[in-house]
Design an enzyme around this catalytic site. Structure first.
Site, PDB file in Angstrom:
ATOM      1  N   SER A   1       3.166  -2.185  10.368  1.00  0.00           N
ATOM      2  CA  SER A   1       4.614  -2.219  10.615  1.00  0.00           C
ATOM      3  C   SER A   1       5.271  -3.540  10.202  1.00  0.00           C
ATOM      4  CB  SER A   1       4.913  -1.893  12.081  1.00  0.00           C
ATOM      5  OG  SER A   1       4.518  -0.567  12.380  1.00  0.00           O
TER       6      SER A   1
ATOM      7  N   HIS B   1      -9.568   1.272   4.629  1.00  0.00           N
ATOM      8  CA  HIS B   1      -8.298   1.396   5.362  1.00  0.00           C
ATOM      9  C   HIS B   1      -8.508   2.331   6.554  1.00  0.00           C
ATOM     10  CE1 HIS B   1      -4.210   2.558   6.351  1.00  0.00           C
ATOM     11  NE2 HIS B   1      -3.841   1.433   5.779  1.00  0.00           N
TER      12      HIS B   1
ATOM     13  N   LYS C   1       0.139   4.254  -0.286  1.00  0.00           N
ATOM     14  CA  LYS C   1      -0.490   5.461   0.279  1.00  0.00           C
ATOM     15  C   LYS C   1      -0.247   6.659  -0.649  1.00  0.00           C
ATOM     16  CE  LYS C   1      -0.115   3.285   4.737  1.00  0.00           C
ATOM     17  NZ  LYS C   1      -0.032   3.391   6.184  1.00  0.00           N
TER      18      LYS C   1
ATOM     19  N   ASN D   1       0.878  -1.169   0.000  1.00  0.00           N
ATOM     20  CA  ASN D   1       0.000   0.000   0.000  1.00  0.00           C
ATOM     21  C   ASN D   1       0.915   1.219   0.000  1.00  0.00           C
ATOM     22  OD1 ASN D   1      -1.768   2.069   0.547  1.00  0.00           O
ATOM     23  ND2 ASN D   1      -2.294   1.383   2.614  1.00  0.00           N
TER      24      ASN D   1
ATOM     25  N   GLU E   1      -5.688  -5.015  10.464  1.00  0.00           N
ATOM     26  CA  GLU E   1      -4.673  -3.983  10.657  1.00  0.00           C
ATOM     27  C   GLU E   1      -4.947  -3.224  11.950  1.00  0.00           C
ATOM     28  OE1 GLU E   1      -2.537  -2.946   6.796  1.00  0.00           O
ATOM     29  OE2 GLU E   1      -4.153  -1.537   7.060  1.00  0.00           O
TER      30      GLU E   1
ATOM     31  N   GLU F   1      -6.883   4.699   7.691  1.00  0.00           N
ATOM     32  CA  GLU F   1      -6.648   6.125   7.422  1.00  0.00           C
ATOM     33  C   GLU F   1      -7.865   6.750   6.745  1.00  0.00           C
ATOM     34  OE1 GLU F   1      -2.864   5.585   5.485  1.00  0.00           O
ATOM     35  OE2 GLU F   1      -2.008   4.992   7.404  1.00  0.00           O
TER      36      GLU F   1
ATOM     37  N   GLY G   1       2.245   2.201  10.829  1.00  0.00           N
ATOM     38  CA  GLY G   1       3.187   3.306  10.695  1.00  0.00           C
ATOM     39  C   GLY G   1       3.845   3.716  11.993  1.00  0.00           C
TER      40      GLY G   1
HETATM   41  P1  PGA Z   1       2.708   0.266   7.658  1.00  0.00           P
HETATM   42  O1  PGA Z   1       1.258   0.474   7.001  1.00  0.00           O
HETATM   43  O2  PGA Z   1       3.252  -1.039   7.082  1.00  0.00           O
HETATM   44  O3  PGA Z   1       3.503   1.455   7.213  1.00  0.00           O
HETATM   45  O4  PGA Z   1       2.523   0.172   9.121  1.00  0.00           O
HETATM   46  C1  PGA Z   1       0.395  -0.601   6.806  1.00  0.00           C
HETATM   47  C2  PGA Z   1      -0.897  -0.125   6.188  1.00  0.00           C
HETATM   48  O5  PGA Z   1      -1.344   0.975   6.513  1.00  0.00           O
HETATM   49  O6  PGA Z   1      -1.507  -0.823   5.355  1.00  0.00           O
END
Ligand code: PGA
Length: 250
Positions: free
Chosen positions: A208, A94, A11, A9, A166, A96, A172
């Site tokens: 992560s 997601h 982003k 992803n 998740e 976010e 993140g």
């Molecule tokens: P990250 O993000 O691996 O940077 O923690 C995962 C995601 O948001 O899908």
């Protein structure tokens, strides 16, 4: 051999020229993997990345869509638009999007249904906040997100659905959920989907994930793959993750 799904992803990162270089660089590194590779890119990269990925084992998807076919929704992209450019995967719900764009379980459900109507595979994300985890509500929250996210989907639809667990506190942040907890939650999700619709869906872990922890995560019995944010932006790191996790004896 069991195939894991390794989804990236990106982003809001990567310009088209960076996306092209990324695919050029990673393609020879991952051409022999047995795992399924999907990279979810910004809309502006899709055409370029998808062209570069033709004839390779890399599939390109996107990170969001609207639930209506068309209309006065300034700035949005619809499922028929995605289908028209041969997009096959879309991340839905997601955290976010839930957090910054007020996406509710009902919206996630509408998007998942619309994606399926147009032959797109939704990668539906669920996850609890740190507060919810600390209050011991993880299972309750995840179960409710699954129940609401899958309302009115039919069993045949579910062949083409991927769920990603998740935990929001692990995205993140560098804080990885322990592989045992991730395994347990993926099992809870799989069992819940089975109970509702009597079908098995792949369940990914995300939060992560990096080239150091991916092997341990992917060796877990109930985890069918990973959704990777930060580490999917680096072709070498992402290639290492892509080769992770062949279960013992396979
Ligand atoms: P990250 O993000 O691996 O940077 O923690 C995962 C995601 O948001 O899908």
């Amino acid at each position: 051999m069991r195939r894991n799904i390794i989804a990236g992803n990106w982003k809001m990162n990567m310009l088209p020229n960076e996306a092209i270089s990324f695919i050029e660089e990673i393609e020879p590194l991952v051409k022999d993997t047995n795992n399924e590779v999907i990279i979810c890119v910004p809309f502006t990269d899709f055409f370029y990345a998808n062209n570069m990925a033709q004839g390779t084992n890399i599939q390109v998807g996107v990170q969001n869509m609207h639930y209506e076919d068309k209309g006065a929704y300034t700035g949005e992209i619809s499922a028929p638009m995605l289908k028209s450019v041969n997009c096959k995967y879309v991340i839905v719900g997601h955290s976010e999007r839930r957090q910054y764009f007020n996406e509710t379980d009902e919206i996630v459900n509408k998007k998942a249904k619309k994606a399926l109507e147009y032959g797109l595979t939704p990668i539906i994300c669920v996850g609890e906040t740190l507060e919810e985890k600390e209050a011991g509500k993880t299972i309750e929250i995840i179960t409710s997100q699954i129940e609401k996210g899958l309302v009115d989907l039919t069993a045949s639809d579910l062949d083409k659905i991927v769920i990603a667990y998740e935990p929001i506190w692990a995205i993140g942040t560098g804080k990885v959920c322990s592989s045992e907890d991730a395994d347990n939650m993926c099992k809870v999700i799989r069992d819940k989907v089975k109970e509702i619709l009597d079908i098995d869906v792949p369940v990914l872990y995300g939060g992560s994930v990096n080239e150091q922890n991916s092997n341990e995560i992917l060796l877990k019995e109930n985890i069918d793959g990973v959704l990777v944010g930060g580490a999917s932006l680096d072709p070498e790191k992402f290639a290492k993750i892509i080769y992770s996790g062949h279960k013992l004896g396979e």
